[in-house]
Design a protein around this motif. Structure first.
Motif, PDB file in Angstrom:
ATOM      1  N   ARG A  45      15.540  -2.938  -7.504  1.00  0.00           N
ATOM      2  CA  ARG A  45      16.086  -2.331  -8.718  1.00  0.00           C
ATOM      3  C   ARG A  45      15.818  -3.257  -9.904  1.00  0.00           C
ATOM      4  NH1 ARG A  45      18.908   1.949  -7.221  1.00  0.00           N
ATOM      5  NH2 ARG A  45      19.887   2.173  -9.260  1.00  0.00           N
ATOM      6  N   TYR A  46      15.186  -2.689 -10.934  1.00  0.00           N
ATOM      7  CA  TYR A  46      14.775  -3.470 -12.103  1.00  0.00           C
ATOM      8  C   TYR A  46      15.521  -3.006 -13.350  1.00  0.00           C
ATOM      9  CZ  TYR A  46      10.904  -5.582  -9.553  1.00  0.00           C
ATOM     10  OH  TYR A  46      10.142  -6.311  -8.659  1.00  0.00           O
ATOM     11  N   ALA A  47      15.936  -3.983 -14.162  1.00  0.00           N
ATOM     12  CA  ALA A  47      16.602  -3.665 -15.419  1.00  0.00           C
ATOM     13  C   ALA A  47      15.622  -3.150 -16.468  1.00  0.00           C
ATOM     14  CB  ALA A  47      17.332  -4.893 -15.950  1.00  0.00           C
ATOM     15  N   GLY A  48      14.346  -3.442 -16.280  1.00  0.00           N
ATOM     16  CA  GLY A  48      13.334  -2.984 -17.226  1.00  0.00           C
ATOM     17  C   GLY A  48      11.949  -3.230 -16.688  1.00  0.00           C
ATOM     18  N   VAL A  49      10.958  -2.583 -17.294  1.00  0.00           N
ATOM     19  CA  VAL A  49       9.598  -2.706 -16.786  1.00  0.00           C
ATOM     20  C   VAL A  49       9.046  -4.114 -16.999  1.00  0.00           C
ATOM     21  CG1 VAL A  49       8.328  -2.051 -18.892  1.00  0.00           C
ATOM     22  CG2 VAL A  49       7.409  -1.429 -16.640  1.00  0.00           C
ATOM     23  N   GLY A  50       9.571  -4.825 -17.983  1.00  0.00           N
ATOM     24  CA  GLY A  50       9.101  -6.182 -18.236  1.00  0.00           C
ATOM     25  C   GLY A  50       9.347  -7.106 -17.050  1.00  0.00           C
ATOM     26  N   ARG A  51      10.506  -6.942 -16.421  1.00  0.00           N
ATOM     27  CA  ARG A  51      10.808  -7.780 -15.248  1.00  0.00           C
ATOM     28  C   ARG A  51       9.885  -7.433 -14.087  1.00  0.00           C
ATOM     29  NH1 ARG A  51      11.072 -11.127 -12.267  1.00  0.00           N
ATOM     30  NH2 ARG A  51      12.831 -12.193 -11.287  1.00  0.00           N
ATOM     31  N   LEU A  52       9.551  -6.162 -13.930  1.00  0.00           N
ATOM     32  CA  LEU A  52       8.605  -5.759 -12.883  1.00  0.00           C
ATOM     33  C   LEU A  52       7.228  -6.347 -13.160  1.00  0.00           C
ATOM     34  CD1 LEU A  52       7.584  -4.165 -10.462  1.00  0.00           C
ATOM     35  CD2 LEU A  52       7.553  -2.109 -11.890  1.00  0.00           C
ATOM     36  N   PHE A  53       6.788  -6.302 -14.424  1.00  0.00           N
ATOM     37  CA  PHE A  53       5.501  -6.908 -14.778  1.00  0.00           C
ATOM     38  C   PHE A  53       5.499  -8.399 -14.447  1.00  0.00           C
ATOM     39  CE2 PHE A  53       4.552  -3.540 -18.252  1.00  0.00           C
ATOM     40  CZ  PHE A  53       3.912  -2.750 -17.318  1.00  0.00           C
ATOM     41  N   GLU A  54       6.607  -9.077 -14.692  1.00  0.00           N
ATOM     42  CA  GLU A  54       6.689 -10.509 -14.392  1.00  0.00           C
ATOM     43  C   GLU A  54       6.510 -10.758 -12.895  1.00  0.00           C
ATOM     44  OE1 GLU A  54      10.342 -12.085 -15.822  1.00  0.00           O
ATOM     45  OE2 GLU A  54       9.932 -11.588 -17.930  1.00  0.00           O
ATOM     46  N   GLU A 112      12.508   0.788  -7.822  1.00  0.00           N
ATOM     47  CA  GLU A 112      11.068   0.852  -7.561  1.00  0.00           C
ATOM     48  C   GLU A 112      10.805   0.636  -6.078  1.00  0.00           C
ATOM     49  OE1 GLU A 112       8.448   2.285  -8.008  1.00  0.00           O
ATOM     50  OE2 GLU A 112       7.777   1.435  -9.913  1.00  0.00           O
ATOM     51  N   ARG A 113       9.788   1.320  -5.585  1.00  0.00           N
ATOM     52  CA  ARG A 113       9.479   1.318  -4.157  1.00  0.00           C
ATOM     53  C   ARG A 113       8.240   0.476  -3.864  1.00  0.00           C
ATOM     54  NH1 ARG A 113       8.723   6.668  -0.392  1.00  0.00           N
ATOM     55  NH2 ARG A 113       7.190   5.848   1.093  1.00  0.00           N
ATOM     56  N   PHE A 114       8.327  -0.295  -2.785  1.00  0.00           N
ATOM     57  CA  PHE A 114       7.176  -1.044  -2.279  1.00  0.00           C
ATOM     58  C   PHE A 114       6.992  -0.684  -0.805  1.00  0.00           C
ATOM     59  CE2 PHE A 114       8.777  -3.638  -5.763  1.00  0.00           C
ATOM     60  CZ  PHE A 114       7.619  -4.001  -6.443  1.00  0.00           C
ATOM     61  N   ASP A 115       5.840  -0.144  -0.456  1.00  0.00           N
ATOM     62  CA  ASP A 115       5.499   0.132   0.938  1.00  0.00           C
ATOM     63  C   ASP A 115       4.685  -1.039   1.479  1.00  0.00           C
ATOM     64  OD1 ASP A 115       6.768   2.540   0.933  1.00  0.00           O
ATOM     65  OD2 ASP A 115       4.955   3.766   0.890  1.00  0.00           O
ATOM     66  N   LEU A 116       5.183  -1.672   2.508  1.00  0.00           N
ATOM     67  CA  LEU A 116       4.474  -2.775   3.151  1.00  0.00           C
ATOM     68  C   LEU A 116       3.787  -2.228   4.398  1.00  0.00           C
ATOM     69  CD1 LEU A 116       7.187  -5.581   2.887  1.00  0.00           C
ATOM     70  CD2 LEU A 116       5.564  -4.766   1.154  1.00  0.00           C
ATOM     71  N   ILE A 117       2.454  -2.235   4.379  1.00  0.00           N
ATOM     72  CA  ILE A 117       1.662  -1.742   5.496  1.00  0.00           C
ATOM     73  C   ILE A 117       1.394  -2.904   6.451  1.00  0.00           C
ATOM     74  CG2 ILE A 117      -0.455  -0.584   6.197  1.00  0.00           C
ATOM     75  CD1 ILE A 117       1.267   1.162   4.450  1.00  0.00           C
ATOM     76  N   PHE A 118       1.729  -2.726   7.720  1.00  0.00           N
ATOM     77  CA  PHE A 118       1.504  -3.745   8.740  1.00  0.00           C
ATOM     78  C   PHE A 118       0.393  -3.295   9.690  1.00  0.00           C
ATOM     79  CE2 PHE A 118       5.718  -4.748   7.245  1.00  0.00           C
ATOM     80  CZ  PHE A 118       5.773  -6.133   7.293  1.00  0.00           C
ATOM     81  N   LEU A 119      -0.492  -4.212  10.020  1.00  0.00           N
ATOM     82  CA  LEU A 119      -1.622  -3.930  10.902  1.00  0.00           C
ATOM     83  C   LEU A 119      -1.571  -4.841  12.126  1.00  0.00           C
ATOM     84  CD1 LEU A 119      -4.517  -3.845   8.255  1.00  0.00           C
ATOM     85  CD2 LEU A 119      -3.108  -1.935   9.046  1.00  0.00           C
ATOM     86  N   THR A 120      -1.856  -4.250  13.269  1.00  0.00           N
ATOM     87  CA  THR A 120      -1.974  -5.005  14.516  1.00  0.00           C
ATOM     88  C   THR A 120      -3.205  -4.510  15.251  1.00  0.00           C
ATOM     89  OG1 THR A 120       0.441  -5.141  14.695  1.00  0.00           O
ATOM     90  CG2 THR A 120      -0.841  -5.682  16.669  1.00  0.00           C
ATOM     91  N   ALA A 121      -4.070  -5.416  15.683  1.00  0.00           N
ATOM     92  CA  ALA A 121      -5.265  -5.019  16.430  1.00  0.00           C
ATOM     93  C   ALA A 121      -5.803  -6.228  17.176  1.00  0.00           C
ATOM     94  CB  ALA A 121      -6.332  -4.435  15.498  1.00  0.00           C
ATOM     95  N   TRP A 122      -6.698  -5.953  18.111  1.00  0.00           N
ATOM     96  CA  TRP A 122      -7.262  -7.006  18.972  1.00  0.00           C
ATOM     97  C   TRP A 122      -8.777  -6.975  18.902  1.00  0.00           C
ATOM     98  CZ3 TRP A 122      -3.966 -10.148  21.956  1.00  0.00           C
ATOM     99  CH2 TRP A 122      -2.614  -9.764  21.949  1.00  0.00           C
ATOM    100  N   GLY A 155       0.831  -1.208   0.000  1.00  0.00           N
ATOM    101  CA  GLY A 155       0.000   0.000   0.000  1.00  0.00           C
ATOM    102  C   GLY A 155       0.854   1.242   0.000  1.00  0.00           C
ATOM    103  N   GLY A 156       0.331   2.293   0.631  1.00  0.00           N
ATOM    104  CA  GLY A 156       1.089   3.529   0.755  1.00  0.00           C
ATOM    105  C   GLY A 156       1.467   4.125  -0.589  1.00  0.00           C
ATOM    106  N   SER A 157       2.743   4.457  -0.735  1.00  0.00           N
ATOM    107  CA  SER A 157       3.257   5.096  -1.962  1.00  0.00           C
ATOM    108  C   SER A 157       3.999   4.106  -2.848  1.00  0.00           C
ATOM    109  CB  SER A 157       4.177   6.265  -1.590  1.00  0.00           C
ATOM    110  OG  SER A 157       3.504   7.240  -0.828  1.00  0.00           O
ATOM    111  N   SER A 158       3.500   2.888  -2.907  1.00  0.00           N
ATOM    112  CA  SER A 158       4.160   1.852  -3.699  1.00  0.00           C
ATOM    113  C   SER A 158       4.119   2.151  -5.198  1.00  0.00           C
ATOM    114  CB  SER A 158       3.489   0.495  -3.444  1.00  0.00           C
ATOM    115  OG  SER A 158       3.668   0.079  -2.109  1.00  0.00           O
ATOM    116  N   LEU A 159       5.133   1.674  -5.902  1.00  0.00           N
ATOM    117  CA  LEU A 159       5.232   1.690  -7.368  1.00  0.00           C
ATOM    118  C   LEU A 159       5.146   3.094  -7.980  1.00  0.00           C
ATOM    119  CD1 LEU A 159       2.957  -1.408  -8.087  1.00  0.00           C
ATOM    120  CD2 LEU A 159       5.455  -1.337  -8.165  1.00  0.00           C
TER     121      LEU A 159
END
Length: 281
Positions: free
Chosen positions: A191-200, A241-251, A137-141
């Motif tokens: 880090r990706y050499a091209g968009v094709g690898r990201l699509f994969e 390329e950036r990936f934001d990993l959102i973590f949730l904790t609740a009870w 989530g967040g500001s990914s991709l």
């Protein structure tokens, strides 16, 4: 009130079934999520005997050795391989108060009714049960999003899923009736050499376009997106390329949980407290 269906449920199931064989080659984001959830769980000093792994993929997450673990996935092939059940996360088949821990890594960003799914998670948890979740989530991709906008300037179309930000994630936990909610983010750069690898990678991890009403990109659009993505590369020829990993904790709610003091129950006024820290003239 009917929740609008922004994701194609049938397409999601089919794609999850297709990626089962090659999924381990693209599982690096979920592995990071699982590591983060395990780290957070390690800080909880209590026993969990009945656990639900929601969005189980290949059943690689064992939250607590020796506990009974039920597995559930939207894809029939993943569910079958894990010895679990097939169901969408916002249509859970489990009875209320069946589990004392629910974990979910890598699927909450693909659910049509996320508030409803979180409410169901609360319902299947026993009082004072724990929920741990993680998703992209967040500001990914940002680089891919910019490349797609550039490639489709004449006819913009939604190609990537809407991203849930940190604040909204916390609000959703509270809205679902979960208590002591915490949402935090960890960022990974690949880090990706091209968009094709990201699509994969996106296809291989089941994170490609699942929006309803989607249309395929033309060859020209793909070429322009690839060029724009490559233009953002660094000196090594790779695009970060950036990936934001959102973590949730609740009870789940319980009378035994700590609660904030009632308004007006303090023994000292704010003005008096501030006077103690005031500098002398």
């Amino acid at each position: 009130m009917t929740v609008p269906e922004i994701f194609d449920r049938a397409a999601r199931r089919r794609r999850r079934d297709r990626i089962v064989g090659g999924y381990p080659d693209h599982a690096f984001l979920r592995e990071a999520m699982v590591d983060g959830l395990a780290e957070r769980l390690a800080g909880v000093s209590r026993e969990f005997t009945d656990i639900l792994d929601l969005g189980c993929f290949d059943a690689g997450f064992v939250p607590r050795p020796g506990a009974r673990i039920a597995r559930c996935d939207a894809g029939a092939a993943f569910a079958r391989a894990a010895g679990g059940v097939q169901a969408d996360e916002d249509r859970l088949p489990f009875s209320d108060e069946s589990f004392d821990l629910v974990v979910s890594a890598g699927v909450l960003d693909q659910i049509n009714d996320l508030p409803g799914a979180l409410t169901l998670i609360r319902r299947v948890l026993r009082p004072d049960g724990l929920f741990l979740g993680a998703f992209i989530g967040g500001s990914s991709l940002p680089k891919l999003r910019a490349a797609l906008r550039s490639a489709q300037a004449d006819r913009p179309a939604a190609r990537l899923h809407p991203a849930i930000d940190l604040r909204s994630a916390g609000d959703l936990l509270a809205r679902a009736g979960l208590t002591l909610p915490v949402a935090d983010v960890e960022t990974l750069t690949v880090r990706y050499a091209g968009v094709g690898r990201l699509f994969e990678d996106l296809r291989g991890m089941g994170a490609s376009n699942l929006l309803t009403g989607r249309t395929p990109m033309t060859r020209g659009e793909v070429a322009r997106a690839a060029a724009a993505f490559t233009k953002a590369a660094g000196p090594d020829g790779r695009t970060a390329e950036r990936f934001d990993l959102i973590f949730l904790t609740a009870w789940s709610p319980s009378p035994t949980q700590p609660r904030p003091a009632a308004r007006g129950s303090g023994r000292m006024s704010l003005a008096t407290a501030l006077e103690r820290f005031a500098k002398p003239d």
